[in-house]
Design a protein around this motif. Structure first.
Motif, PDB file in Angstrom:
ATOM      1  N   GLY A  64       0.893  -1.354   0.040  1.00 30.20           N
ATOM      2  CA  GLY A  64      -0.097  -0.019  -0.035  1.00 30.20           C
ATOM      3  C   GLY A  64       0.838   1.433  -0.140  1.00 30.20           C
ATOM      4  O   GLY A  64       0.411   2.269  -0.225  1.00 30.20           O
ATOM      5  N   ALA A  65       2.007   1.250   0.396  1.00 34.47           N
ATOM      6  CA  ALA A  65       2.950   2.467   0.508  1.00 34.47           C
ATOM      7  C   ALA A  65       4.066   2.136   0.666  1.00 34.47           C
ATOM      8  O   ALA A  65       4.654   0.758   1.134  1.00 34.47           O
ATOM      9  CB  ALA A  65       2.348   3.361   1.536  1.00 34.47           C
ATOM     10  N   PHE A  66       5.200   3.021   1.006  1.00 34.22           N
ATOM     11  CA  PHE A  66       6.474   2.793   1.049  1.00 34.22           C
ATOM     12  C   PHE A  66       7.222   3.846   2.114  1.00 34.22           C
ATOM     13  O   PHE A  66       6.940   5.079   1.624  1.00 34.22           O
ATOM     14  CB  PHE A  66       7.440   2.523   0.044  1.00 34.22           C
ATOM     15  CG  PHE A  66       9.040   2.639   0.485  1.00 34.22           C
ATOM     16  CD1 PHE A  66       9.601   1.430   1.409  1.00 34.22           C
ATOM     17  CD2 PHE A  66      10.091   3.346  -0.387  1.00 34.22           C
ATOM     18  CE1 PHE A  66      10.788   1.404   1.770  1.00 34.22           C
ATOM     19  CE2 PHE A  66      11.198   3.118   0.023  1.00 34.22           C
ATOM     20  CZ  PHE A  66      11.639   2.281   0.972  1.00 34.22           C
ATOM     21  N   GLY A  74       2.943   6.777  -1.871  1.00 30.78           N
ATOM     22  CA  GLY A  74       1.797   5.740  -2.114  1.00 30.78           C
ATOM     23  C   GLY A  74       1.768   4.997  -3.141  1.00 30.78           C
ATOM     24  O   GLY A  74       2.747   5.175  -4.002  1.00 30.78           O
ATOM     25  N   ALA A  75       1.055   3.930  -3.230  1.00 32.06           N
ATOM     26  CA  ALA A  75       1.039   2.828  -4.456  1.00 32.06           C
ATOM     27  C   ALA A  75      -0.029   3.228  -5.139  1.00 32.06           C
ATOM     28  O   ALA A  75      -1.034   3.979  -5.025  1.00 32.06           O
ATOM     29  CB  ALA A  75       0.678   1.630  -3.601  1.00 32.06           C
ATOM     30  N   GLY A 109       4.410  -0.056  -3.634  1.00 30.82           N
ATOM     31  CA  GLY A 109       4.692   0.003  -2.329  1.00 30.82           C
ATOM     32  C   GLY A 109       5.833  -0.725  -1.993  1.00 30.82           C
ATOM     33  O   GLY A 109       6.870  -1.027  -2.634  1.00 30.82           O
ATOM     34  N   GLU A 110       5.988  -1.447  -0.641  1.00 30.64           N
ATOM     35  CA  GLU A 110       7.106  -2.118  -0.234  1.00 30.64           C
ATOM     36  C   GLU A 110       7.322  -3.368  -0.663  1.00 30.64           C
ATOM     37  O   GLU A 110       7.946  -4.146  -0.614  1.00 30.64           O
ATOM     38  CB  GLU A 110       7.096  -2.349   1.250  1.00 30.64           C
ATOM     39  CG  GLU A 110       7.459  -1.019   2.193  1.00 30.64           C
ATOM     40  CD  GLU A 110       7.648  -1.575   3.739  1.00 30.64           C
ATOM     41  OE1 GLU A 110       8.700  -1.016   4.139  1.00 30.64           O
ATOM     42  OE2 GLU A 110       7.221  -2.544   4.164  1.00 30.64           O
ATOM     43  N   GLY A 111       6.281  -3.593  -1.739  1.00 31.32           N
ATOM     44  CA  GLY A 111       6.486  -4.799  -2.490  1.00 31.32           C
ATOM     45  C   GLY A 111       7.582  -4.749  -3.260  1.00 31.32           C
ATOM     46  O   GLY A 111       8.349  -5.837  -3.638  1.00 31.32           O
ATOM     47  N   ASP A 112       8.032  -3.689  -3.704  1.00 34.76           N
ATOM     48  CA  ASP A 112       9.116  -3.336  -4.780  1.00 34.76           C
ATOM     49  C   ASP A 112      10.129  -2.480  -4.224  1.00 34.76           C
ATOM     50  O   ASP A 112      10.824  -2.028  -5.048  1.00 34.76           O
ATOM     51  CB  ASP A 112       8.551  -2.977  -6.010  1.00 34.76           C
ATOM     52  CG  ASP A 112       8.041  -4.200  -6.864  1.00 34.76           C
ATOM     53  OD1 ASP A 112       8.881  -5.136  -6.757  1.00 34.76           O
ATOM     54  OD2 ASP A 112       7.208  -3.896  -7.533  1.00 34.76           O
TER      55      ASP A 112
END
Length: 261
Positions: A64-66, A74-75, A109-112
């Motif tokens: 959702g965000a980083f 934001g994502a 987001g924090e996925g990447d």
């Protein structure tokens, strides 16, 4: 974190998802609660985001965000099935008084994104190739004021950076070399010559989709080989069963958005 009250595999947007495989939502909730209890038991504060109907992937809160230094970049999700999640995450960050910057570029987001505050003065590692667009890396650098290193993901099962690379502490990482292009592998070897490297079994057991506080490393219970490597490197592995959430293509890290106020 966001409880999987509406979790199901209703569509397939990554290679792990199979709409023909049943999902036990009740078991997913129990496993998620055990993860939350594990984190709080280690002394961490967990904020809970309210899940919303028709958004089954909200449980993967990391996307959702980083956040770095109190600013949340934001994502903007690639797939339309997840687009509305970004609205809920924005409301969460803004309601807690943190700065939220809406993105112009597609990113998850924090996925990447991964942050290492003690590496090279505060380095952001950023993945692209499947979800996040490389242009988002420059946008994140502008928003967060931290240097960003782009890494290309090439294996579809490792569609997010957090399935193939993890920060173990403020300056060290673990990663799965085969998930990255050869040039990106060379970059990682140069930047982190002492990194813990995962093999095929570690990676396919979601052994890199972990959360670490610099000492304790919480990871999927199937990733026993990775747990041993982490122990050998001086960390304390903490295994948590997340078999149901793995069906959607995520594990420990996917469920946790780390806050850095």
């Amino acid at each position: 974190m966001c409880p999987p009250e509406y979790y199901e595999v209703a569509y397939a947007i990554n290679p792990w998802m199979d709409t023909a495989t049943p999902v036990d939502t009740e078991l997913a909730l129990k496993q998620w609660e055990r993860l939350r209890e594990t984190l709080t038991g280690l002394g961490h504060t967990v904020h809970v985001l309210t899940p919303e109907a028709n958004l089954p992937d909200m449980v993967y809160a990391a996307n959702g965000a980083f956040m770095v230094d109190g600013t949340a970049y934001g994502a903007r999700f690639k797939h339309p099935q997840r687009t509305a999640e970004a609205i809920a995450h924005r409301a969460f960050y803004e309601s807690n008084g943190w700065t939220y910057v809406a993105p112009a570029q597609t990113n998850e987001g924090e996925g990447d994104f991964a942050f290492l505050p003690d590496a090279y003065g505060g380095l952001v590692l950023a993945g692209y190739g499947f979800r996040t667009e490389v242009a988002a890396h420059a946008e994140a650098q502008d928003v967060l004021g931290r240097p960003v290193v782009s890494l290309r993901l090439v294996e579809p099962r490792f569609y997010h950076l957090d399935t193939a690379l993890a920060a173990l502490d403020d300056g060290a990482i673990a990663y799965y070399p085969a998930a990255f292009s050869e040039p990106s592998q060379r970059v990682l070897r140069q930047l982190f010559p002492d990194a813990v490297t995962a093999d095929d079994a570690d990676a396919h057991a979601f052994g890199l989709n972990l959360v670490s506080d610099g000492r304790h490393v919480v990871l999927n219970s199937e990733a026993t080989g990775m747990a041993q490597k982490l122990a050998d490197a001086g960390y304390v592995p903490v295994l948590v069963e997340l078999s149901e959430l793995k069906k959607g293509g995520g594990s420990v890290k996917c469920c946790v958005a780390e806050l850095r106020p």
